[in-house]
Design a protein around this motif. Structure first.
Motif, PDB file in Angstrom:
ATOM      1  N   VAL A 170      34.085  13.737 -29.312  1.00  0.00           N
ATOM      2  CA  VAL A 170      33.359  13.553 -27.827  1.00  0.00           C
ATOM      3  C   VAL A 170      33.812  12.985 -27.067  1.00  0.00           C
ATOM      4  CG1 VAL A 170      31.261  13.406 -27.670  1.00  0.00           C
ATOM      5  CG2 VAL A 170      31.161  13.855 -29.812  1.00  0.00           C
ATOM      6  N   SER A 171      34.098  13.290 -25.979  1.00  0.00           N
ATOM      7  CA  SER A 171      34.924  13.188 -24.567  1.00  0.00           C
ATOM      8  C   SER A 171      33.725  12.239 -23.900  1.00  0.00           C
ATOM      9  CB  SER A 171      35.448  13.351 -24.526  1.00  0.00           C
ATOM     10  OG  SER A 171      34.555  14.437 -23.157  1.00  0.00           O
ATOM     11  N   THR A 172      33.614  10.991 -23.352  1.00  0.00           N
ATOM     12  CA  THR A 172      32.955  10.134 -23.045  1.00  0.00           C
ATOM     13  C   THR A 172      32.240  11.373 -21.867  1.00  0.00           C
ATOM     14  OG1 THR A 172      34.268   8.562 -23.989  1.00  0.00           O
ATOM     15  CG2 THR A 172      32.129   8.230 -21.612  1.00  0.00           C
ATOM     16  N   ARG A 173      33.223  11.682 -20.677  1.00  0.00           N
ATOM     17  CA  ARG A 173      33.006  12.495 -20.458  1.00  0.00           C
ATOM     18  C   ARG A 173      31.525  13.922 -21.136  1.00  0.00           C
ATOM     19  NH1 ARG A 173      35.749  13.509 -14.674  1.00  0.00           N
ATOM     20  NH2 ARG A 173      37.502  12.362 -15.135  1.00  0.00           N
ATOM     21  N   ASP A 174      31.985  14.593 -21.446  1.00  0.00           N
ATOM     22  CA  ASP A 174      30.892  15.610 -22.049  1.00  0.00           C
ATOM     23  C   ASP A 174      29.550  14.560 -22.194  1.00  0.00           C
ATOM     24  OD1 ASP A 174      32.701  17.468 -21.811  1.00  0.00           O
ATOM     25  OD2 ASP A 174      33.686  17.641 -23.759  1.00  0.00           O
ATOM     26  N   ALA A 175      29.419  13.379 -23.106  1.00  0.00           N
ATOM     27  CA  ALA A 175      28.810  12.738 -23.447  1.00  0.00           C
ATOM     28  C   ALA A 175      27.749  12.670 -22.726  1.00  0.00           C
ATOM     29  CB  ALA A 175      29.217  11.404 -24.750  1.00  0.00           C
TER      30      ALA A 175
END
Ligand SMILES: Nc1ncnc2c1ncn2[C@@H]1O[C@H](COP(=O)(O)OP(=O)(O)OP(=O)(O)O)[C@@H](O)[C@H]1O
Ligand SMILES: N[C@@H](CCO)C(=O)O
Length: 298
Positions: A170-175
């Motif tokens: 899970v990318s931090t940007r998406d999260a």
């Protein structure tokens, strides 16, 4: 050549979104530096194929820039990227400690926090310091933003932990995109209550209070929906005796706090089995709240 071991970290701890963080005893990144006319980066180890070696795109490049400390930098990744274990932050923290020493810049560990956070700004768009602070300082950290920068409060907590890492990312940007802009006052009141309980629990090394304080109804429900199998894994860990379970950082890692070291094996097995039942491979680290980045000379 200077070598730094920079630990993985777990940010948020449920109730402390963008504020709380802990250093983990394992895993860790190893960062090696030597002076050079311009910065070059090589990356080996877990997930290295997903990490850019271009200094403009790697967190350690941003740190070398911020310290005006060009170097040949080797990163041996022990922390998989996009894991929720502060992979990008550990490299940045390791580089900050190593380059500060290499160029004799004289910054304290506290002063290196905003410098290492420059690396986080590069990859997630925001210079959040809740992973770099524990990786630099160890223990439990509280980051607060002020008009003049960020303040960090640190406690040398000691608690048994399990971190279970599924083979998903899970990318931090998406999260960060799923975090709500607003929340009902009742949820905010509950979160403040939990956060205060957790902080006291860390100061007292009390796993019951820490576990009790890991709940939050604002960010974690949205984040956990991005992790297949999360609810089953959480319940399995609690049934096996964990005092609290939450998403580690932006996920997909899942953090469980245990009462004592001997309990970690059964909590880890329960979490691994629950991920497997959901059709997801995972690995578990049985660890403790750990020390900050350590410098070695070779
Ligand atoms: N030195 C580095 N180590 C790891 N990732 C890096 C590094 N430099 C740049 N990156 C990039 O950062 C991104 C990973 O960061 P991301 O914040 O998504 O995950 P994370 O660091 O594991 O942790 P967390 O969810 O705990 O913040 C990837 O796109 C990766 O290519
Ligand atoms: N506090 C950040 C940390 C990312 O590891 C977030 O949860 O987005």
């Amino acid at each position: 050549m200077l070598t730094v071991r920079a630990p993985a970290t777990s940010a948020n701890l449920g109730s402390g979104f963008d504020v709380f963080g802990i250093a983990l005893g394992a895993p860790a990144d190893i960062v090696r530096v030597e002076r050079a006319p311009e910065t070059t980066i090589t990356v080996t180890g877990t997930g290295s194929e997903f990490i850019p070696e271009d200094p403009e795109k790697n967190t350690v490049g941003a740190v070398a820039d911020a310290l005006d400390a060009p170097a040949r930098i080797e990163i041996d990744k022990g922390i998989r990227p996009s894991s929720g274990l502060g992979s990008s932050a550990a490299s940045a923290a390791g580089a900050a400690v190593a380059l500060n020493e290499l160029y004799d810049r004289g910054y304290s560990r506290d002063e290196l926090v905003p410098i290492a956070a420059e690396g986080e700004a590069l990859v997630s768009g925001e210079a959040h310091a809740d992973n770099v602070a524990p990786s630099l300082l160890g223990g439990f950290t509280i980051v607060s933003n002020t008009d003049t920068g960020s303040n960090v409060t640190q406690v040398d907590a000691s608690l048994p932990l399990v971190v279970c890492l599924p083979e998903t990312t899970v990318s931090t940007r998406d999260a960060r995109d799923v975090v709500p802009d607003q929340a009902p006052l009742s949820d905010i009141v509950d979160t403040v209550s939990c956060a205060a309980t957790l902080a006291v629990g860390m100061a007292r090394n009390d796993p019951e209070l820490v576990g009790q304080g890991m709940t939050d109804e604002i960010v974690t429900p949205e984040r956990s929906a991005l992790i297949d199998g999360y609810e089953a894994v959480r319940e399995a860990a609690l049934d096996a005796g964990a005092t609290g379970v939450t998403v580690s950082g932006a996920g997909p890692g899942v953090l469980a706090v245990c009462r004592h070291d001997d309990q970690r094996g059964q909590v880890a097995s329960a979490m691994l089995d629950a991920f497997e039942a959901a059709g997801i491979e995972s690995r578990a680290y049985q660890t403790r709240v750990g020390a900050g980045a350590q410098l070695y000379r070779e």
